[in-house]
Design a protein around this motif. Structure first.
Motif, PDB file in Angstrom:
ATOM      1  N   ALA A  28      48.827  25.421  46.794  1.00 32.07           N
ATOM      2  CA  ALA A  28      48.911  24.121  46.125  1.00 32.07           C
ATOM      3  C   ALA A  28      48.315  24.193  44.717  1.00 32.07           C
ATOM      4  O   ALA A  28      48.858  23.619  43.758  1.00 32.07           O
ATOM      5  CB  ALA A  28      48.186  23.063  46.958  1.00 32.07           C
ATOM      6  N   ALA A  29      47.202  24.922  44.570  1.00 27.60           N
ATOM      7  CA  ALA A  29      46.580  25.066  43.253  1.00 27.60           C
ATOM      8  C   ALA A  29      47.465  25.868  42.309  1.00 27.60           C
ATOM      9  O   ALA A  29      47.607  25.526  41.123  1.00 27.60           O
ATOM     10  CB  ALA A  29      45.213  25.730  43.394  1.00 27.60           C
ATOM     11  N   ALA A  30      48.086  26.922  42.816  1.00 29.36           N
ATOM     12  CA  ALA A  30      48.971  27.743  41.979  1.00 29.36           C
ATOM     13  C   ALA A  30      50.214  26.956  41.575  1.00 29.36           C
ATOM     14  O   ALA A  30      50.706  27.089  40.438  1.00 29.36           O
ATOM     15  CB  ALA A  30      49.359  29.016  42.718  1.00 29.36           C
ATOM     16  N   ALA A  31      50.718  26.127  42.480  1.00 32.53           N
ATOM     17  CA  ALA A  31      51.883  25.302  42.156  1.00 32.53           C
ATOM     18  C   ALA A  31      51.527  24.282  41.072  1.00 32.53           C
ATOM     19  O   ALA A  31      52.325  24.017  40.150  1.00 32.53           O
ATOM     20  CB  ALA A  31      52.385  24.599  43.415  1.00 32.53           C
ATOM     21  N   ALA A  32      50.327  23.704  41.159  1.00 30.96           N
ATOM     22  CA  ALA A  32      49.884  22.749  40.146  1.00 30.96           C
ATOM     23  C   ALA A  32      49.761  23.424  38.781  1.00 30.96           C
ATOM     24  O   ALA A  32      50.122  22.843  37.745  1.00 30.96           O
ATOM     25  CB  ALA A  32      48.552  22.131  40.561  1.00 30.96           C
ATOM     26  N   ARG A  82      57.005  14.814  47.297  1.00 32.89           N
ATOM     27  CA  ARG A  82      57.814  15.864  47.889  1.00 32.89           C
ATOM     28  C   ARG A  82      59.242  15.349  48.031  1.00 32.89           C
ATOM     29  O   ARG A  82      59.459  14.165  48.291  1.00 32.89           O
ATOM     30  CB  ARG A  82      57.253  16.256  49.253  1.00 32.89           C
ATOM     31  N   LEU A  83      60.191  16.245  47.871  1.00 33.47           N
ATOM     32  CA  LEU A  83      61.589  15.829  47.921  1.00 33.47           C
ATOM     33  C   LEU A  83      62.129  15.759  49.347  1.00 33.47           C
ATOM     34  O   LEU A  83      63.147  15.100  49.589  1.00 33.47           O
ATOM     35  CB  LEU A  83      62.455  16.782  47.080  1.00 33.47           C
ATOM     36  N   LEU A  84      61.492  16.431  50.267  1.00 34.55           N
ATOM     37  CA  LEU A  84      61.914  16.381  51.669  1.00 34.55           C
ATOM     38  C   LEU A  84      60.808  15.720  52.493  1.00 34.55           C
ATOM     39  O   LEU A  84      59.622  15.985  52.276  1.00 34.55           O
ATOM     40  CB  LEU A  84      62.186  17.789  52.204  1.00 34.55           C
ATOM     41  N   ASP A  85      61.232  14.881  53.405  1.00 35.19           N
ATOM     42  CA  ASP A  85      60.236  14.255  54.276  1.00 35.19           C
ATOM     43  C   ASP A  85      59.470  15.310  55.063  1.00 35.19           C
ATOM     44  O   ASP A  85      58.251  15.200  55.255  1.00 35.19           O
ATOM     45  CB  ASP A  85      60.911  13.267  55.229  1.00 35.19           C
ATOM     46  N   GLU A  86      60.174  16.308  55.494  1.00 31.77           N
ATOM     47  CA  GLU A  86      59.582  17.420  56.223  1.00 31.77           C
ATOM     48  C   GLU A  86      60.115  18.730  55.655  1.00 31.77           C
ATOM     49  O   GLU A  86      61.284  18.817  55.267  1.00 31.77           O
ATOM     50  CB  GLU A  86      59.913  17.340  57.714  1.00 31.77           C
ATOM     51  N   PRO A  87      59.284  19.765  55.557  1.00 30.36           N
ATOM     52  CA  PRO A  87      59.784  21.062  55.081  1.00 30.36           C
ATOM     53  C   PRO A  87      60.953  21.534  55.939  1.00 30.36           C
ATOM     54  O   PRO A  87      61.014  21.263  57.139  1.00 30.36           O
ATOM     55  CB  PRO A  87      58.579  21.991  55.223  1.00 30.36           C
ATOM     56  N   SER A  88      61.892  22.231  55.287  1.00 28.65           N
ATOM     57  CA  SER A  88      63.067  22.719  56.000  1.00 28.65           C
ATOM     58  C   SER A  88      62.931  24.207  56.279  1.00 28.65           C
ATOM     59  O   SER A  88      62.367  24.966  55.474  1.00 28.65           O
ATOM     60  CB  SER A  88      64.323  22.466  55.170  1.00 28.65           C
ATOM     61  N   SER A  89      63.451  24.601  57.419  1.00 36.01           N
ATOM     62  CA  SER A  89      63.481  26.031  57.732  1.00 36.01           C
ATOM     63  C   SER A  89      64.621  26.723  56.991  1.00 36.01           C
ATOM     64  O   SER A  89      64.696  27.952  56.976  1.00 36.01           O
ATOM     65  CB  SER A  89      63.645  26.227  59.245  1.00 36.01           C
ATOM     66  N   PHE A 137      58.347  20.319  45.417  1.00 38.21           N
ATOM     67  CA  PHE A 137      57.296  19.410  44.948  1.00 38.21           C
ATOM     68  C   PHE A 137      57.559  19.017  43.493  1.00 38.21           C
ATOM     69  O   PHE A 137      57.716  19.884  42.634  1.00 38.21           O
ATOM     70  CB  PHE A 137      55.922  20.067  45.040  1.00 38.21           C
ATOM     71  N   VAL A 138      57.568  17.715  43.241  1.00 36.70           N
ATOM     72  CA  VAL A 138      57.578  17.228  41.859  1.00 36.70           C
ATOM     73  C   VAL A 138      56.142  17.082  41.387  1.00 36.70           C
ATOM     74  O   VAL A 138      55.826  17.279  40.210  1.00 36.70           O
ATOM     75  CB  VAL A 138      58.335  15.893  41.760  1.00 36.70           C
ATOM     76  N   SER A 139      55.283  16.724  42.277  1.00 43.27           N
ATOM     77  CA  SER A 139      53.841  16.698  42.048  1.00 43.27           C
ATOM     78  C   SER A 139      53.190  17.047  43.379  1.00 43.27           C
ATOM     79  O   SER A 139      53.870  17.268  44.380  1.00 43.27           O
ATOM     80  CB  SER A 139      53.377  15.319  41.551  1.00 43.27           C
ATOM     81  N   GLU A 140      51.880  17.081  43.386  1.00 41.47           N
ATOM     82  CA  GLU A 140      51.200  17.459  44.629  1.00 41.47           C
ATOM     83  C   GLU A 140      51.507  16.478  45.756  1.00 41.47           C
ATOM     84  O   GLU A 140      51.590  16.864  46.928  1.00 41.47           O
ATOM     85  CB  GLU A 140      49.693  17.529  44.387  1.00 41.47           C
ATOM     86  N   ARG A 141      51.726  15.229  45.387  1.00 39.26           N
ATOM     87  CA  ARG A 141      51.977  14.219  46.412  1.00 39.26           C
ATOM     88  C   ARG A 141      53.446  13.849  46.556  1.00 39.26           C
ATOM     89  O   ARG A 141      53.838  13.263  47.564  1.00 39.26           O
ATOM     90  CB  ARG A 141      51.157  12.959  46.098  1.00 39.26           C
TER      91      ARG A 141
END
Length: 209
Positions: A132-136, A172-179, A166-170
């Protein structure tokens, strides 16, 4: 006696007439220069004058191209809409508004997050703060270039690898991560395409594929 006098008188008259005729002859005038010659002066060849040297205008500088490697001096003169991105090796690479992010710049921005994902513990079952920190940080690096990032990366959990955008840390484009990585990438691409200026967006993709 009278004959001699008459003859003498005749000779005197003839001599006088001869002398008178010589004195009456007009003198030959000295030649004069034509009026045109006097007016124009001496017929001299005019001195040749050199044509003025006209320096050609400098050619306009070529338009900056995204991905050009430039010097620090050139970086100080970049026009509006062009930025110099400092690479880790010290070189400067141009980033141009409206043009795709140079591949070497994008790869360098992705590298820290990719390294974290590559070393994600196999037994991890919760969020990965390091990822998460690296993505930020990746989003911040893109923002410094005048753009906005959607960051796509995987996380490993009890259900195996899952992919989220992720557009920001909070946000997210998907309600749940996809496999399915393709599902997550499609969501990111659709989101960017729906923006007012898609060229100002970047998808940072560090999925394992």
């Amino acid at each position: 006696m009278s004959t001699i006098r008459i003859a003498a008188a005749a000779l005197t008259i003839a001599a006088a007439l001869a002398l008178t005729g010589c004195g009456a002859t007009p003198a030959t005038p000295a030649p004069t220069a034509p009026a045109s010659a006097v007016a124009d002066g001496p017929n001299e060849t005019p001195a040749e004058t050199e044509a003025p040297v006209v320096e050609a205008a400098p050619a306009p500088a070529p338009a900056p191209v995204a991905g050009d490697v430039i010097t620090a001096e050139v970086a100080e003169t970049l026009p509006e809409g062009v930025r110099a991105y400092p690479m880790a090796d010290g070189t400067l690479v141009t980033v141009v508004d409206g043009q795709p992010l140079p591949a070497q710049v994008e790869a360098e921005i992705e590298a820290p997050l990719a390294a974290v994902v590559a070393h994600e513990p196999a037994d991890k079952t919760g969020p990965n703060p390091a990822a998460a920190a690296a993505a930020a940080e990746a989003r911040s690096a893109v923002a410094r270039l005048g753009r906005t990032a959607v960051v796509v990366y995987p996380s490993f959990g009890v259900y195996g690898w899952r992919y989220q955008a992720f557009v920001s840390e909070r946000q997210r484009l998907l309600d749940e991560p996809s496999s399915d990585r393709a599902v997550t990438m499609a969501a990111a691409e659709a989101y960017v395409a729906g923006q007012a200026n898609p060229a100002a967006w970047v998808i940072i993709d560090v999925t394992a594929g």
